[in-house]
Design a protein around this motif. Structure first.
Motif, short mmCIF file in Angstrom:
data_model
loop_
_atom_site.label_atom_id
_atom_site.label_comp_id
_atom_site.label_asym_id
_atom_site.label_seq_id
_atom_site.Cartn_x
_atom_site.Cartn_y
_atom_site.Cartn_z
N HIS A 54 47.21 39.54 28.34
CA HIS A 54 47.32 40.50 29.51
C HIS A 54 47.43 39.56 30.86
O HIS A 54 48.25 39.85 31.88
CB HIS A 54 46.22 41.22 29.84
CG HIS A 54 44.96 40.55 30.26
ND1 HIS A 54 44.08 40.17 29.21
CD2 HIS A 54 44.50 40.47 31.60
CE1 HIS A 54 43.04 39.45 29.96
NE2 HIS A 54 43.07 39.63 31.45
N ILE A 55 47.22 38.42 30.73
CA ILE A 55 47.16 37.26 31.73
C ILE A 55 48.82 36.52 31.32
O ILE A 55 49.48 36.04 32.18
CB ILE A 55 46.27 36.32 31.96
CG1 ILE A 55 44.82 37.28 32.47
CG2 ILE A 55 46.50 35.12 32.72
CD1 ILE A 55 43.80 36.22 32.52
N LYS B 75 52.29 37.37 32.41
CA LYS B 75 52.61 37.31 33.80
C LYS B 75 53.08 35.81 34.12
O LYS B 75 53.82 35.76 35.01
CB LYS B 75 51.35 37.39 34.50
CG LYS B 75 50.69 38.81 34.65
CD LYS B 75 49.88 38.98 35.50
CE LYS B 75 49.04 40.60 35.43
NZ LYS B 75 48.02 40.77 36.40
N PRO C 270 51.84 33.03 34.65
CA PRO C 270 51.29 32.33 35.92
C PRO C 270 51.47 31.00 36.36
O PRO C 270 51.42 30.39 37.33
CB PRO C 270 49.71 32.63 35.88
CG PRO C 270 49.39 32.72 34.42
CD PRO C 270 50.54 33.16 33.74
N PRO D 70 41.91 36.12 43.26
CA PRO D 70 41.82 37.63 43.42
C PRO D 70 42.93 38.40 42.65
O PRO D 70 42.91 39.42 42.20
CB PRO D 70 42.03 37.77 45.03
CG PRO D 70 41.57 36.53 45.42
CD PRO D 70 42.06 35.53 44.41
N GLU D 71 44.07 37.68 42.70
CA GLU D 71 45.38 38.22 41.80
C GLU D 71 45.87 37.27 41.28
O GLU D 71 46.43 36.22 41.93
CB GLU D 71 46.26 39.09 43.00
CG GLU D 71 47.40 39.87 42.37
CD GLU D 71 48.17 40.51 43.32
OE1 GLU D 71 49.17 41.10 42.92
OE2 GLU D 71 48.03 40.38 44.57
N ILE D 72 46.41 37.41 39.89
CA ILE D 72 47.18 36.55 39.12
C ILE D 72 48.47 37.09 39.24
O ILE D 72 49.05 38.10 38.72
CB ILE D 72 46.58 36.39 37.69
CG1 ILE D 72 45.24 35.83 37.81
CG2 ILE D 72 47.62 35.58 36.81
CD1 ILE D 72 44.71 35.94 36.34
N LYS D 73 49.54 35.96 39.69
CA LYS D 73 50.95 36.39 39.68
C LYS D 73 51.88 35.45 38.76
O LYS D 73 51.36 34.25 38.57
CB LYS D 73 51.06 36.40 41.29
CG LYS D 73 50.57 37.33 41.85
CD LYS D 73 51.28 37.19 43.45
CE LYS D 73 50.49 38.25 44.28
NZ LYS D 73 51.02 38.29 45.82
N GLY E 212 43.69 29.62 42.95
CA GLY E 212 44.76 30.38 43.53
C GLY E 212 46.12 29.55 43.31
O GLY E 212 46.23 28.79 42.38
N ASN E 213 47.36 29.85 44.37
CA ASN E 213 48.32 29.05 44.27
C ASN E 213 48.06 27.62 44.31
O ASN E 213 46.99 27.14 45.11
CB ASN E 213 49.35 29.45 45.35
CG ASN E 213 49.59 30.95 45.11
OD1 ASN E 213 49.06 31.84 45.44
ND2 ASN E 213 51.09 31.09 44.58
N TYR F 145 42.63 26.87 46.64
CA TYR F 145 44.01 27.63 47.14
C TYR F 145 45.02 26.67 47.83
O TYR F 145 44.55 26.08 48.81
CB TYR F 145 43.67 28.84 47.84
CG TYR F 145 44.80 29.65 48.52
CD1 TYR F 145 45.84 30.47 47.54
CD2 TYR F 145 45.33 29.69 49.91
CE1 TYR F 145 46.73 31.22 48.26
CE2 TYR F 145 46.28 30.31 50.41
CZ TYR F 145 47.16 30.93 49.57
OH TYR F 145 48.07 31.59 50.23
#
Length: 246
Positions: free
Chosen positions: A34-35, A38, A40, A61-64, A96-97, A118
């Motif tokens: 599921h990750i 994406k 990432p 908070p959000e995986i993009k 994060g990024n 981040y």
């Protein structure tokens, strides 16, 4: 019409820059489906996976898609020597990024812990070697041809007393730190928030007692100026637009 053409050319250039084989392999090798689906983590250009048996965690908070880039060309220097390499035996955590430039070497040893905050960033040809613990907090930028290592690699001793010095000592870089180029960040380094480090410096101790908003530099680094800081707020939106792909 020209605008549309330039947009198409830009998109094609980006997709050709991504190393899709390494990108797909790494994501599906290291993350649950599921990750992984994406994608990432994007890899750009040539990169060697010498060992990726360790644990990689994205604690955000959000995986993009493409939120972490390895081999990104975001500096004036754009030509690669094709020497990028990663070796992850311990735990690598992204908050994060994050952005890692071209020709970087990233090693996290067995039982070691490395964390990218981040929008933390390694410039081109940076070597990061973590044998115990290395933490880059939010908005930490390491300039090109710098090196970070929390290890002496060899046992060192006091020749008079016979005392053995620790082989490793953690590195902690606080948020909003700007490191210029060709800096050596050595075992035991600890910086305060809003710290700037001059080019060709060696940082090797705890500088937090100097307070925030400082410029340090030299061999070894010492206080140069107080009330000095990179104007992060004026750059943040530009950096997000420039470095965040999706």
């Amino acid at each position: 019409m020209r605008r549309i053409f330039n947009k198409i050319r830009s998109v094609l250039k980006f997709y050709l820059a991504v190393n899709w084989i390494k990108t797909i392999y790494f994501n599906f090798k290291k993350f649950p489906f599921h990750i992984a689906k994406k994608l990432p983590i994007f890899f750009y250009g040539s990169v060697k996976f010498s060992n990726i048996s360790g644990e990689i965690i994205i604690d955000a908070p959000e995986i993009k898609k493409g939120m972490i880039g390895f081999g990104q060309k975001f500096e004036m220097l754009t030509r690669s020597k094709r020497i990028a390499e990663i070796s992850i035996l311990g735990k690598l955590v992204f908050k994060g990024n994050a952005h890692i430039g071209i020709d970087c070497f990233l090693h996290v040893g067995e039982n070691a812990y490395c964390e990218f905050g981040y929008m933390s960033c390694l410039g081109s040809n940076v070597k990061l070697i973590c044998k115990e613990k290395v933490i880059l907090s939010n908005w930490v930028g390491i300039g090109y041809e710098s090196q970070l290592t929390d290890s002496n690699f060899h046992p060192m001793m006091n020749t008079e007393t016979g005392e053995q010095y620790p082989m490793t000592s953690p590195i902690f870089l606080a948020s909003h730190n700007a490191f210029s180029n060709r800096i050596s960040i050595m075992p035991g380094t600890k910086t305060p928030e809003n710290c700037v480090v001059a080019s060709n410096s060696v940082v090797n101790k705890d500088y937090t007692d100097l307070g925030n908003n400082i410029l340090i530099g030299g061999v070894p680094a010492k206080l140069i100026k107080r009330n000095y800081n990179r104007d992060w707020e004026s750059e943040k939106e530009m950096l997000k637009k420039f470095k965040i792909i999706w």
